[in-house]
Design a protein around this motif. Structure first.
Motif, PDB file in Angstrom:
ATOM      1  N   ALA A 182       0.830  -1.201   0.000  1.00  0.00           N
ATOM      2  CA  ALA A 182       0.000   0.000   0.000  1.00  0.00           C
ATOM      3  C   ALA A 182       0.866   1.254   0.000  1.00  0.00           C
ATOM      4  N   ALA A 183       1.974   1.239   0.732  1.00  0.00           N
ATOM      5  CA  ALA A 183       2.874   2.394   0.763  1.00  0.00           C
ATOM      6  C   ALA A 183       3.502   2.622  -0.607  1.00  0.00           C
ATOM      7  N   VAL A 184       3.890   1.551  -1.290  1.00  0.00           N
ATOM      8  CA  VAL A 184       4.460   1.687  -2.625  1.00  0.00           C
ATOM      9  C   VAL A 184       3.408   2.212  -3.589  1.00  0.00           C
ATOM     10  N   TRP A 200       3.089   6.406  -5.663  1.00  0.00           N
ATOM     11  CA  TRP A 200       2.923   6.732  -7.074  1.00  0.00           C
ATOM     12  C   TRP A 200       1.728   7.642  -7.328  1.00  0.00           C
ATOM     13  N   LYS A 201       0.957   7.979  -6.284  1.00  0.00           N
ATOM     14  CA  LYS A 201      -0.221   8.823  -6.470  1.00  0.00           C
ATOM     15  C   LYS A 201       0.219  10.246  -6.874  1.00  0.00           C
ATOM     16  N   SER A 229       1.864  11.635 -12.144  1.00  0.00           N
ATOM     17  CA  SER A 229       1.619  12.117 -13.507  1.00  0.00           C
ATOM     18  C   SER A 229       1.381  13.629 -13.537  1.00  0.00           C
ATOM     19  N   ASN A 230       1.014  14.212 -12.412  1.00  0.00           N
ATOM     20  CA  ASN A 230       0.771  15.650 -12.364  1.00  0.00           C
ATOM     21  C   ASN A 230       2.080  16.441 -12.382  1.00  0.00           C
ATOM     22  N   ARG A 231       3.187  15.811 -12.056  1.00  0.00           N
ATOM     23  CA  ARG A 231       4.466  16.510 -12.000  1.00  0.00           C
ATOM     24  C   ARG A 231       5.101  16.672 -13.380  1.00  0.00           C
TER      25      ARG A 231
END
Length: 54
Positions: free
Chosen positions: A41-43, A47-48, A51-53
Motif C-alpha cells: 500500500a505504501a508503494v 505513485w499517487k 503524472s501531475n508533476r
C-alpha cells in the motif's frame, strides 16, 4: 480376529493423530501478511499524483 482388527484400527488412528507442526505461531503469519500488504500500500500510495508533476 477382533483383537487384530482393533490393533490395526488403533495403529491407524495413532498415525492419523500425528500432525505437522507449524514453523511459528499462527499470529505471526497474520502479522507478516499485514506487513506485506502495508508495504504494498505504501508503494502504491507513493505513485499517487506522479503524472501531475510531468
Amino acid at each position: 480376529m477382533n483383537a487384530a482388527l482393533l490393533t490395526t484400527v488403533a495403529e491407524g488412528a495413532e498415525k492419523a493423530a500425528h500432525h505437522t507442526e507449524l514453523p511459528m505461531d499462527p499470529i505471526f503469519f497474520g502479522l507478516i501478511t499485514l506487513a506485506i500488504f502495508l508495504s504494498m500500500a505504501a508503494v502504491s500510495r507513493s505513485w499517487k499524483g506522479i503524472s501531475n508533476r510531468h
